[in-house]
Design a protein around this motif. Sequence first.
Motif, PDB file in Angstrom:
ATOM      1  N   VAL A   1      27.664  45.779  35.308  1.00  0.00           N
ATOM      2  CA  VAL A   1      27.909  45.661  33.738  1.00  0.00           C
ATOM      3  C   VAL A   1      27.025  47.060  33.116  1.00  0.00           C
ATOM      4  O   VAL A   1      25.802  47.062  33.371  1.00  0.00           O
ATOM      5  CB  VAL A   1      27.446  44.425  33.073  1.00  0.00           C
ATOM      6  N   SER A   2      27.552  47.921  32.626  1.00  0.00           N
ATOM      7  CA  SER A   2      26.841  49.086  32.027  1.00  0.00           C
ATOM      8  C   SER A   2      26.281  48.804  30.640  1.00  0.00           C
ATOM      9  O   SER A   2      26.765  48.471  29.726  1.00  0.00           O
ATOM     10  CB  SER A   2      28.131  50.519  31.744  1.00  0.00           C
ATOM     11  N   ALA A   3      24.846  48.912  30.903  1.00  0.00           N
ATOM     12  CA  ALA A   3      24.041  48.596  29.666  1.00  0.00           C
ATOM     13  C   ALA A   3      24.347  49.676  28.460  1.00  0.00           C
ATOM     14  O   ALA A   3      24.193  49.340  27.440  1.00  0.00           O
ATOM     15  CB  ALA A   3      22.347  48.711  29.936  1.00  0.00           C
ATOM     16  N   PHE A   4      24.880  51.050  28.881  1.00  0.00           N
ATOM     17  CA  PHE A   4      25.172  52.023  28.116  1.00  0.00           C
ATOM     18  C   PHE A   4      26.486  51.378  27.042  1.00  0.00           C
ATOM     19  O   PHE A   4      26.387  51.654  25.634  1.00  0.00           O
ATOM     20  CB  PHE A   4      25.506  53.189  28.581  1.00  0.00           C
ATOM     21  N   ASP A   5      27.493  50.903  27.782  1.00  0.00           N
ATOM     22  CA  ASP A   5      28.590  50.555  27.194  1.00  0.00           C
ATOM     23  C   ASP A   5      28.178  49.491  26.136  1.00  0.00           C
ATOM     24  O   ASP A   5      28.611  49.426  24.891  1.00  0.00           O
ATOM     25  CB  ASP A   5      29.761  50.006  28.105  1.00  0.00           C
ATOM     26  N   LYS A   6      27.595  48.564  26.522  1.00  0.00           N
ATOM     27  CA  LYS A   6      26.988  47.321  25.597  1.00  0.00           C
ATOM     28  C   LYS A   6      26.039  47.891  24.355  1.00  0.00           C
ATOM     29  O   LYS A   6      26.273  47.212  23.291  1.00  0.00           O
ATOM     30  CB  LYS A   6      26.116  46.320  26.667  1.00  0.00           C
ATOM     31  N   ALA A   7      25.258  48.942  24.888  1.00  0.00           N
ATOM     32  CA  ALA A   7      24.419  49.363  23.762  1.00  0.00           C
ATOM     33  C   ALA A   7      25.315  50.182  22.647  1.00  0.00           C
ATOM     34  O   ALA A   7      25.115  49.861  21.343  1.00  0.00           O
ATOM     35  CB  ALA A   7      23.460  50.360  24.223  1.00  0.00           C
ATOM     36  N   CYS A   8      26.423  50.553  23.111  1.00  0.00           N
ATOM     37  CA  CYS A   8      27.441  51.196  22.068  1.00  0.00           C
ATOM     38  C   CYS A   8      28.067  50.065  21.309  1.00  0.00           C
ATOM     39  O   CYS A   8      28.233  50.440  20.184  1.00  0.00           O
ATOM     40  CB  CYS A   8      28.721  51.884  23.086  1.00  0.00           C
ATOM     41  N   LEU A   9      28.001  48.986  21.710  1.00  0.00           N
ATOM     42  CA  LEU A   9      28.626  47.852  20.968  1.00  0.00           C
ATOM     43  C   LEU A   9      27.460  47.422  19.733  1.00  0.00           C
ATOM     44  O   LEU A   9      27.774  47.335  18.675  1.00  0.00           O
ATOM     45  CB  LEU A   9      28.982  46.589  21.610  1.00  0.00           C
ATOM     46  N   VAL A  10      26.360  47.360  20.242  1.00  0.00           N
ATOM     47  CA  VAL A  10      25.049  47.247  19.297  1.00  0.00           C
ATOM     48  C   VAL A  10      25.057  48.200  18.350  1.00  0.00           C
ATOM     49  O   VAL A  10      24.789  48.111  17.035  1.00  0.00           O
ATOM     50  CB  VAL A  10      23.810  46.882  20.141  1.00  0.00           C
ATOM     51  N   ASN A  11      25.208  49.563  18.834  1.00  0.00           N
ATOM     52  CA  ASN A  11      25.218  50.680  17.787  1.00  0.00           C
ATOM     53  C   ASN A  11      26.119  50.648  16.635  1.00  0.00           C
ATOM     54  O   ASN A  11      25.925  51.025  15.506  1.00  0.00           O
ATOM     55  CB  ASN A  11      25.002  51.812  18.688  1.00  0.00           C
ATOM     56  N   ARG A  12      27.525  50.110  17.169  1.00  0.00           N
ATOM     57  CA  ARG A  12      28.393  50.258  16.371  1.00  0.00           C
ATOM     58  C   ARG A  12      28.227  49.116  15.142  1.00  0.00           C
ATOM     59  O   ARG A  12      28.441  49.455  14.126  1.00  0.00           O
ATOM     60  CB  ARG A  12      29.766  49.960  17.025  1.00  0.00           C
ATOM     61  N   ALA A  13      27.572  47.810  15.646  1.00  0.00           N
ATOM     62  CA  ALA A  13      27.455  46.916  14.768  1.00  0.00           C
ATOM     63  C   ALA A  13      26.389  47.406  13.581  1.00  0.00           C
ATOM     64  O   ALA A  13      26.605  47.040  12.399  1.00  0.00           O
ATOM     65  CB  ALA A  13      26.935  45.752  15.363  1.00  0.00           C
ATOM     66  N   LEU A  14      25.484  47.982  14.262  1.00  0.00           N
ATOM     67  CA  LEU A  14      24.194  48.599  13.223  1.00  0.00           C
ATOM     68  C   LEU A  14      24.963  49.650  12.224  1.00  0.00           C
ATOM     69  O   LEU A  14      24.591  49.619  11.157  1.00  0.00           O
ATOM     70  CB  LEU A  14      23.242  49.154  14.010  1.00  0.00           C
ATOM     71  N   GLY A  15      25.770  50.413  12.587  1.00  0.00           N
ATOM     72  CA  GLY A  15      26.516  51.046  11.768  1.00  0.00           C
ATOM     73  C   GLY A  15      27.337  50.788  10.957  1.00  0.00           C
ATOM     74  O   GLY A  15      27.333  51.217   9.443  1.00  0.00           O
TER      75      GLY A  15
END
Length: 434
Positions: free
Chosen positions: A234-248
């Motif tokens: 499971v790519s932590a980078f892909d999951k971090a992108c989800l978090v970053n999108r929510a913060l955006g």
Amino acid sequence: MNASSTRERVCQSIADREERLLETLERLVAAKSVTGNEPVGQRVMLAEFDRLGLAVDTWEPDPEALADHPGYFRTSSYDEHGYEGRENAVATVPGAGDGPTLALSGHIDVVPADPESAWEGDPWTLRRDGDRVYGRGVSDMKGGLAAMLLVVETLQAEGIELAGDLYVQSTIEEEAGGVGGVLSALERGYVPDAAIVPEPFGLPNVGIASAGVMFFDVAVPGKKAHAAWGHQGVSAFDKACLVNRALGDLNDDRQARIDFPPAYGADPDLEGHVTNINVGVVEGGDWPASVPAEVTLKGRVGWPPGESRADVREEIEGTIAAAAADDEWLAENPPTVEWVGWNAAPHEVPRDADIVATVERNAERICGDAGTYVGGNAALDERFFQRYYDVPVVTAGPYGPNLHGVDEYTTVTSLLETAQTLACSAIGYCGVAE
């Protein structure tokens, strides 16, 4: 002699000392007092205090004594350099009456000048081109410190004794949060009745607020695997992108509903952007052929007066938790949020405070133009005065459109107007001894 003629005499005397102002600023710029290396700049200030015959108190901050203060946080500059040898300096000009006490407060530290090769000249050598002067710190805020020194010299030369004490402060690590600087000075007992900080807010504008600022780390977990069997990880980078999108999305929502006019009083482009969430660093992974097991997002949130730090933390943490709950992996392996470094609350000064009216009146008269109330888009040392000691404080300083940037500059005119405003405001607020 009446107050008006005294102010006129002082303003002319300051104008006549333009070369003295620039000589002092030249020495201050040459001192490469990047945060953590403040002693080289303080030596210049101490030499000037000595030349002016002022009694000076110097000390190193004590983090243990400050640790329980509600405005305290452990700064990055303390972690990197400690406080040994990094002294604050406060010179006192004793009043000759029973007038109120005023502090003129400035920070000696500057940000790095990197990349120095991008500057037109040496960033540590004062360069003049017409009315402009260039160099690291000319606006933020060694120009303000030079103006403060010129105020004291001019009052001495004109034989003007203030009725109240005047504190002239040169403090450390403002660029890292100011905990070891202004907070330490206030805790040492230098609590005036009012204060002026000549940060580059562009007179005749008067600063009456600062932003809250906090830094945070979000650790987003994944599952490591060889890239050839990446489907098993499971790519932590892909999951971090989800978090970053929510913060955006949260950032867009906050900017749409939060307003604070002083934050864009001098810069209309900031309207609609008075609060911001920024992810500035992304760290993670250890090999191109491996699915990253963890990615950390390092962010900053800034906001104007109106919310507490607890309110902002709750909103960001709730947004991250909601994003995780909507993802199958993150719901079982939630991100963790840690609040690190900068932890500054916002402040706002009442518009009807005496020092606000005094500075506003003098700045507009000297500059020949109407100003506006500004502030609330950056964290400032001023918060320590107002939030924790109930000391009204205003920001009143020179023009500084590209502070922290390449070819930082201000103008000689605005530096002289800053000194004139500080001097006239000191006379008006402290009074003149009979």
